[in-house]
Design a protein around this motif. Structure first.
Motif, PDB file in Angstrom:
ATOM      1  N   THR A  29       0.834  -1.198   0.000  1.00 32.74           N
ATOM      2  CA  THR A  29       0.000   0.000   0.000  1.00 32.74           C
ATOM      3  C   THR A  29       0.869   1.248   0.000  1.00 32.74           C
ATOM      4  O   THR A  29       1.767   1.394   0.830  1.00 32.74           O
ATOM      5  CB  THR A  29      -0.917   0.013   1.222  1.00 32.74           C
ATOM      6  N   ILE A  30       0.618   2.145  -0.939  1.00 35.39           N
ATOM      7  CA  ILE A  30       1.314   3.432  -1.013  1.00 35.39           C
ATOM      8  C   ILE A  30       0.375   4.516  -0.494  1.00 35.39           C
ATOM      9  O   ILE A  30      -0.804   4.551  -0.845  1.00 35.39           O
ATOM     10  CB  ILE A  30       1.723   3.760  -2.463  1.00 35.39           C
ATOM     11  N   VAL A  31       0.900   5.394   0.331  1.00 37.57           N
ATOM     12  CA  VAL A  31       0.139   6.539   0.832  1.00 37.57           C
ATOM     13  C   VAL A  31       0.941   7.806   0.552  1.00 37.57           C
ATOM     14  O   VAL A  31       2.160   7.828   0.757  1.00 37.57           O
ATOM     15  CB  VAL A  31      -0.148   6.417   2.342  1.00 37.57           C
ATOM     16  N   ALA A  32       0.274   8.824   0.061  1.00 38.22           N
ATOM     17  CA  ALA A  32       0.885  10.140  -0.120  1.00 38.22           C
ATOM     18  C   ALA A  32       0.048  11.149   0.653  1.00 38.22           C
ATOM     19  O   ALA A  32      -1.190  11.094   0.630  1.00 38.22           O
ATOM     20  CB  ALA A  32       0.949  10.524  -1.588  1.00 38.22           C
ATOM     21  N   VAL A  33       0.713  12.060   1.336  1.00 43.72           N
ATOM     22  CA  VAL A  33       0.030  13.089   2.123  1.00 43.72           C
ATOM     23  C   VAL A  33       0.401  14.455   1.556  1.00 43.72           C
ATOM     24  O   VAL A  33       1.582  14.835   1.570  1.00 43.72           O
ATOM     25  CB  VAL A  33       0.411  13.005   3.611  1.00 43.72           C
ATOM     26  N   ALA A  34      -0.596  15.166   1.033  1.00 39.24           N
ATOM     27  CA  ALA A  34      -0.410  16.525   0.508  1.00 39.24           C
ATOM     28  C   ALA A  34      -0.973  17.506   1.519  1.00 39.24           C
ATOM     29  O   ALA A  34      -2.179  17.475   1.827  1.00 39.24           O
ATOM     30  CB  ALA A  34      -1.108  16.669  -0.839  1.00 39.24           C
ATOM     31  N   LEU A  35      -0.128  18.377   2.056  1.00 36.85           N
ATOM     32  CA  LEU A  35      -0.583  19.412   2.973  1.00 36.85           C
ATOM     33  C   LEU A  35      -1.011  20.631   2.160  1.00 36.85           C
ATOM     34  O   LEU A  35      -0.235  21.135   1.326  1.00 36.85           O
ATOM     35  CB  LEU A  35       0.527  19.786   3.959  1.00 36.85           C
ATOM     36  N   LEU A  36      -2.220  21.092   2.406  1.00 37.23           N
ATOM     37  CA  LEU A  36      -2.821  22.185   1.636  1.00 37.23           C
ATOM     38  C   LEU A  36      -2.888  23.446   2.483  1.00 37.23           C
ATOM     39  O   LEU A  36      -3.063  23.385   3.711  1.00 37.23           O
ATOM     40  CB  LEU A  36      -4.224  21.787   1.171  1.00 37.23           C
ATOM     41  N   ASP A  37      -2.771  24.603   1.817  1.00 35.95           N
ATOM     42  CA  ASP A  37      -2.808  25.861   2.569  1.00 35.95           C
ATOM     43  C   ASP A  37      -4.220  26.229   3.016  1.00 35.95           C
ATOM     44  O   ASP A  37      -4.399  27.114   3.851  1.00 35.95           O
ATOM     45  CB  ASP A  37      -2.204  26.992   1.730  1.00 35.95           C
ATOM     46  N   ARG A  38      -5.215  25.572   2.477  1.00 41.62           N
ATOM     47  CA  ARG A  38      -6.601  25.821   2.844  1.00 41.62           C
ATOM     48  C   ARG A  38      -7.422  24.593   2.493  1.00 41.62           C
ATOM     49  O   ARG A  38      -6.928  23.677   1.827  1.00 41.62           O
ATOM     50  CB  ARG A  38      -7.142  27.053   2.094  1.00 41.62           C
ATOM     51  N   SER A  39      -8.675  24.600   2.911  1.00 47.01           N
ATOM     52  CA  SER A  39      -9.553  23.500   2.548  1.00 47.01           C
ATOM     53  C   SER A  39     -10.010  23.685   1.104  1.00 47.01           C
ATOM     54  O   SER A  39     -10.485  24.754   0.719  1.00 47.01           O
ATOM     55  CB  SER A  39     -10.767  23.469   3.482  1.00 47.01           C
ATOM     56  N   PRO A  40      -9.869  22.668   0.264  1.00 48.41           N
ATOM     57  CA  PRO A  40     -10.255  22.816  -1.142  1.00 48.41           C
ATOM     58  C   PRO A  40     -11.774  22.865  -1.295  1.00 48.41           C
ATOM     59  O   PRO A  40     -12.525  22.467  -0.393  1.00 48.41           O
ATOM     60  CB  PRO A  40      -9.677  21.559  -1.799  1.00 48.41           C
ATOM     61  N   ASP A  41     -12.203  23.347  -2.438  1.00 50.76           N
ATOM     62  CA  ASP A  41     -13.629  23.348  -2.764  1.00 50.76           C
ATOM     63  C   ASP A  41     -14.074  21.899  -2.965  1.00 50.76           C
ATOM     64  O   ASP A  41     -13.610  21.222  -3.885  1.00 50.76           O
ATOM     65  CB  ASP A  41     -13.864  24.177  -4.029  1.00 50.76           C
TER      66      ASP A  41
END
Length: 938
Positions: A29-41
């Protein structure tokens, strides 16, 4: 990377990654975590994901296994339920990165639903400062790391449609027609043969290709052996994720200053952090077996599924070596691993595996990867910023699967940052957050370095220090190869010393004086000044190499028992020391002095000594002979026994090329040696016939023991041991054996037979099956150097467990031992072991791997002739002497027998988890000895 057909087959690597999930430890299992500057639409994100699913068939397909588990599985439509695959959750109240990683750890620990497409996306809202995180979970059978990056690019607000169109229109490389696929499988051995034929026509030009392709192909599929780490052993399915990052530009500059790439620096930092973490928990491990993916993707190969193969390499850490020197060493070994000739045929090797039953495929792959300590993954990331549904990605952390290792440390570049993700097996790594902290320390230390050391580049660890080396025999090598965390392969002993004069005037144990005395005495033992070094590429068996300066403080340690210092505490402390593996970077011996013993039970000033010497250096008999080096026969300490020290070779040895050349020369010499042995056999037909008969007898013993079924004694051992010494009067034992017409060894084997009978009866198992003891027999000839490695064969003795009367059992054991000795079965075993010296190193490794799973013996019984008179250490008498031998891989109990100063010691050693009823075994042995002595006296 993602493929885009419908109803087609998985490529061989994809299919293998799918099948190995049958072993939960090997989940991919591969997991990627993208940290965002805000909550997306949210609505916009849903639309983006739906658009990608509609465009890319793999995202709406699942895997369908081949018929009856044979052949490559198929991609079939699955009609994904978007509410399941795209979810939105609220972060816990703290809203920290740790909270996000904990959610990711749960995702990484859970297996995919086999009836659904193998991807999930989870949006985590409510992080601190109004931020959010997007977690992408995909199966490695669906894509590799590069494919995961391409999928994320398809989600980008600006370039996403273009990236998606490129993926749709790219040439389909992933599907191989059936006839071409079968031809590729057949072509693999043909490739090997054609290169071999070319070598015959042009031997000097093609010998490297022959050795490289054949050797690397075998290594790709051969078992890795046990993990080298003494700490990261256990495995489970629960995952812990950790993360850190650093400026990409600063990291790149630091790597350039060191003379390498970011990947070289990353590996150097990771290996050093692993060593630091081990020291934090009291383990001095400096060698780790790692696996790294090596890509064979063509530059224009956009959609070819998984196009990589795992490369295994052992990397070591030298604490006093500059990081730049470490980097160059690692760089050289990584380059060698990445350019293995078999990389080009790895897809065909994987395709051949797909023609086997899936259970066998899983077993082969498990053997390849489970012996690795860590996986390191460097994924090319994104140079351009990424925006998903109006939210900007400011960090992107990769979490690649551990694949049977204790952890995977992944590196991915993202715009101006180098992001590092730790995917850690919770059972393997204690305090994983502490490991991340050690990595950060090593990382920032590497960034601060501003100059190179003015030292010569060292390509191979054999090129350091005075170079006096000897090649280990096949038997010696097997003891190295068979070692694991659960089965340390060192000989040893527990000695109790009346050590009142070993204490200083203030009552403290004078460890420094003891160290000086030990250092003086072991100067007469050359093998205690040698470390074992592997030949590059493992083209030949390892060497014993002189070390430059022996750190006696490392080899002679002091341990204080807590009050009251009982015998039970001493035995437990002894086994804690015994279960620590010896560091391969140093000479393979250790002496641990233990104080704090109960004066009522042991006498005032009693001191214990726990000895460990690796079985690759000495056998039991030579280990006993070594006591003459460490101890004295009289109370007055004499001079150190003199031995002839080998003269160091002048100058430094050649580099790795010279080492490899000598290894190749040795391998090329073997056919000549085999021809010589054949001619010798023809010249001496009678001796040859006797030898054939002896070998046939040894093989017949093994065959007769096979098929008798296994008992509860014959199970894999764990990480714990219990030592239980039994003491008998040696004079009474001799008198009893003489009266019954046998030997003391026959007497002890009979007592062990009674012990086994009581043990299996207590467990409710039948006693009418055949039980066998493996009895080592010394082949060391008179005058042979005690430092010359293992000179031992073995007899496989059937124990008459079904005979209830001890005297009758003694007669059966005695008669069988007479037959085995007169028919020279031990000589047959010796000839078989000697034949291993003429086999390639990889064959010795394979035999060692098979030996760990031996089905023949239920018990090991080693009889060591000890000194008849008391010995002394610095004038202090040795009051007790207990032999300790390594416990077998699937043998839960063993017995070591030693005579010393009028006493006969039978030291039982067992895995307390697999053999919790050792006391029943011991009581039956004592009862049998008493009954036999009484009957003989009568």
């Amino acid at each position: 990377m993602l493929g885009f057909g419908a109803g087609d087959r998985l490529n061989p690597t994809d299919a293998t990654l799918w099948e190995i999930k049958r072993d939960p430890i090997l989940r991919t299992t591969i997991v990627a975590v993208a940290l965002l500057d805000r909550s997306p639409d949210w609505a916009r994100l849903q639309s983006t994901v739906v658009r990608s699913v509609e465009a890319l068939p793999r995202l709406r397909q699942r895997v369908h296994d081949g018929p009856l588990g044979f052949g490559r599985p198929l991609w079939v439509d699955a009609h994904p339920e978007m509410a399941f695959h795209l979810r939105r959750v609220k972060a816990p109240t703290t809203g920290s990165l740790r909270d996000v990683l904990d959610i990711g750890g749960v995702l990484a620990s859970q297996e995919f639903d086999a009836l659904r497409p193998m991807w999930e996306i989870e949006l985590v809202d409510g992080l601190a400062h109004g931020r959010a995180a997007l977690l992408l979970k995909v199966s490695h059978a669906l894509t590799d790391g590069i494919g995961g990056v391409a999928l994320l690019r398809a989600f980008d607000d600006r370039s996403g449609p273009t990236a998606l169109a490129e993926l749709q229109t790219a040439q389909l490389h992933h599907e191989t027609p059936t006839l071409e696929f079968l031809a590729g499988v057949v072509r693999t051995p043909v490739d090997l043969f054609s290169i071999a034929l070319g070598a015959g026509l042009h031997p000097f030009q093609t010998i490297g290709s022959v050795v490289g392709l054949a050797g690397s192909a075998v290594r790709l599929l051969s078992p890795a052996g046990p993990p080298l780490s003494s700490l990261m052993i256990d495995r489970c399915v629960d995952r812990w994720l950790g993360a850190t990052d650093v400026s990409l530009e600063a990291f790149h500059r630091a790597a350039q200053r060191a003379g390498g790439t970011i990947n070289d620096a990353f590996v150097t930092i990771a290996i050093a952090a692993l060593a630091d973490h081990h020291r934090r928990f009291g383990a001095d491990d400096r060698r780790f077996r790692i696996t790294m993916p090596v890509s064979f993707r063509a530059p224009d190969d956009i959609v070819a599924g998984n196009q990589w193969t795992p490369a295994r390499v052992v990397l070591d850490v030298h604490p006093n070596r500059h990081p730049y020197d470490q980097l160059r060493r690692h760089r050289s070994r990584l380059r060698s691993a990445a350019h293995e000739p078999a990389i080009g045929i790895s897809q065909r090797l994987a395709a051949a595996l797909q023609q086997l039953p899936s259970a066998l495929t899983v077993g082969i792959v498990a053997g390849m990867v489970k012996g690795c300590d860590a996986a390191l993954t460097d994924v090319p990331g994104m140079q351009d910023p990424l925006t998903i549904a109006g939210a900007s990605v400011h960090r992107l952390y990769p979490f690649a699967p551990a694949g049977g290792a204790a952890l995977n440390i992944g590196l991915m570049s993202h715009v101006e940052s180098a992001c590092v993700g730790f995917n850690v097996d919770r059972a393997a790594v204690p305090e994983p957050a502490e490991l991340v902290a050690r990595f950060d320390e090593r990382l920032h230390d590497f960034l601060r370095r501003r100059r190179r050391r003015a030292t010569a580049e060292v390509e191979d660890s054999e090129a350091a220090g005075p170079f006096v080396a000897e090649r280990l025999s096949a038997l010696d090598t097997s003891f190295l190869r068979m070692e694991s965390e659960r089965t340390p392969m060192h000989m040893g002993g527990l000695f109790v010393i009346d050590g009142r004069s070993l204490f200083a005037d203030d009552g403290t144990f004078d460890i420094e004086a003891v160290r000086r005395h030990v250092a003086e005495r072991i100067a007469a033992a050359p093998r205690l000044h040698k470390a074992v070094k592997e030949t590059q590429f493992e083209l030949a068996r390892p060497r014993c190499v002189d070390v430059d300066g022996l750190d006696i403080n490392h080899h002679v340690e002091h341990l204080q028992l807590p009050s009251p210092g009982s015998r039970e505490q001493l035995l437990e402390a002894c086994e804690e020391v015994q279960m620590r593996r010896l560091s391969r970077d140093r000479p393979l011996f250790s002496f641990t002095f233990i104080t704090g013993l109960d004066p009522v039970e042991f006498g005032t000033g009693a001191v214990a000594l726990v000895e460990r010497i690796h079985h690759a250096l000495l056998d039991g008999v030579s280990g006993v002979e070594l006591l003459a080096v460490l101890f004295d026969p009289t109370r007055e300490p004499g001079p150190s026994p003199a031995t002839e020290q080998p003269e160091p070779a002048s100058g430094r040895p050649g580099r790795s090329q010279r080492t490899v050349a000598s290894a190749l020369a040795e391998q090329l010499h073997e056919p000549v040696e085999i021809v010589r042995l054949g001619l010798d056999a023809i010249r001496h037909p009678r001796r040859t016939a006797d030898r054939i008969q002896a070998v046939a007898g040894a093989l017949d013993d093994a065959a007769s023991s096979f098929g008798g079924g296994t008992s509860s004694l014959h199970t894999p051992v764990g990480r714990h041991r219990r030592l239980l010494p039994l003491t008998f009067d040696l004079g009474a034992a001799h008198a009893t054996a003489n009266a019954l017409g046998g030997t003391v060894n026959d007497l002890v084997l009979t007592a062990l037979t009674e012990g086994l009978r009581a043990l299996v009866a207590e467990r409710g198992e039948p006693t009418d099956r055949a039980f066998h003891a493996l009895v080592p027999v010394s082949t060391r000839q008179a005058g042979m150097d005690a430092q010359s490695g293992n000179k031992v064969a073995a007899l496989l003795v059937e124990l008459p467990v079904n005979v209830s009367e001890p005297a009758a059992a003694f007669a059966a054991v005695r008669d069988q031992m007479v037959i085995l000795k007169t028919e020279h079965h031990a000589e047959g075993v010796e000839l078989l072991l000697d034949a291993g010296n003429h086999l390639p190193a990889v064959a010795v490794d394979l035999i060692s791997w098979i030996t760990r799973r031996q089905p023949f013996a239920d018990l090991v019984a080693t009889n060591l002739p000890g000194p008849p008179l008391p010995l002394y250490f610095r004038g202090c008498p040795i009051t007790e002497m207990v032999p300790i031998v390594p416990l077998g891989f699937n043998l839960t109990v063993s017995a070591a027998i030693l005579s010393y100063a009028g006493e006969l010691v039978v030291a039982l050693r067992a895995d307390p988890d697999a053999c919790p009823d050792l006391d029943i075994f011991a009581e039956a042995i004592i009862g049998a000895m008493e009954q036999l002595m009484a009957s003989a006296a009568a």
